[in-house]
Design a protein around this motif. Structure first.
Motif, short mmCIF file in Angstrom:
data_model
loop_
_atom_site.label_atom_id
_atom_site.label_comp_id
_atom_site.label_asym_id
_atom_site.label_seq_id
_atom_site.Cartn_x
_atom_site.Cartn_y
_atom_site.Cartn_z
N CYS A 1 0.83 -1.21 0.00
CA CYS A 1 0.00 0.00 0.00
C CYS A 1 0.86 1.26 0.00
O CYS A 1 0.54 2.23 -0.69
CB CYS A 1 -0.93 0.01 1.22
SG CYS A 1 -2.23 -1.22 1.17
N ALA B 1 -5.21 2.94 -2.55
CA ALA B 1 -4.12 1.97 -2.41
C ALA B 1 -4.59 0.71 -1.68
O ALA B 1 -4.30 -0.41 -2.11
CB ALA B 1 -2.95 2.60 -1.67
N LEU C 1 2.10 1.83 -3.48
CA LEU C 1 1.03 2.35 -4.33
C LEU C 1 0.78 3.83 -4.05
O LEU C 1 0.49 4.61 -4.96
CB LEU C 1 -0.26 1.55 -4.13
CG LEU C 1 -0.29 0.17 -4.75
CD1 LEU C 1 -1.46 -0.64 -4.22
CD2 LEU C 1 -0.37 0.28 -6.27
#
Length: 158
Positions: free
Chosen positions: A122, A136, A125
């Motif tokens: 995450c 994300a 992202l």
């Protein structure tokens, strides 16, 4: 019998694509997103209901939930004479409290999503411009680390 037959058929097909089981974290994030989305839908529905009822009384509120939050306290104020009955003012106040409660739930879910979006995938992202914790984490819960996909086209088709 049919399920077993289908599984056996799928195993022998070379072009068959298999999906990995989601991790506990991915399932938790998915549950948070589902519940957060439900709160958003409920808040929007309640806001639209209030606007519709007020339209029946000839009071038009601009589109947007912020206008509802801003206008309602003035409308259910017992000190202000605006042509609304005491019962309707009481109903507006209760509905406003419900909106505030939904907003608190929505903020809680958002905070939890942000906490869970500290996962390494995450965070990577989120380094993409325009991608925050919510997007994300939604991507992560859907595709994991992406290793089972050959390319971006395969991700988008899943």
């Amino acid at each position: 019998f049919n399920d077993a037959l289908a599984i056996a058929e799928a195993v022998v097909r070379p072009e068959m694509r298999f999906v990995r089981t989601k991790t506990q974290t991915q399932q938790d994030i998915q549950a948070l997103h589902v519940m957060r989305k439900k709160c958003e839908r409920d808040r929007t529905a309640n806001s639209n209901e209030i606007r519709g009822l007020l339209n029946e009384y000839g009071i038009i509120l601009p589109v947007g939930i912020s206008h509802v939050y801003k206008s309602l306290p003035e409308l259910f104020d017992r000190q202000v004479e605006n042509g609304l009955s005491e019962l309707f003012k009481e109903l507006l106040e209760r509905h406003y409290q419900k909106l505030v409660e939904l907003d608190e739930h929505l903020n809680w879910y958002t905070k939890k999503i942000k906490q869970l979006s500290q996962h390494e995938a995450c965070r990577r992202l989120q380094s993409i411009p325009g991608v925050g914790p919510i997007i994300a984490s939604a991507l992560y819960q859907h595709i994991g680390n992406g290793s089972e996909f050959k390319n971006g086209r395969a991700v988008s088709s899943s």
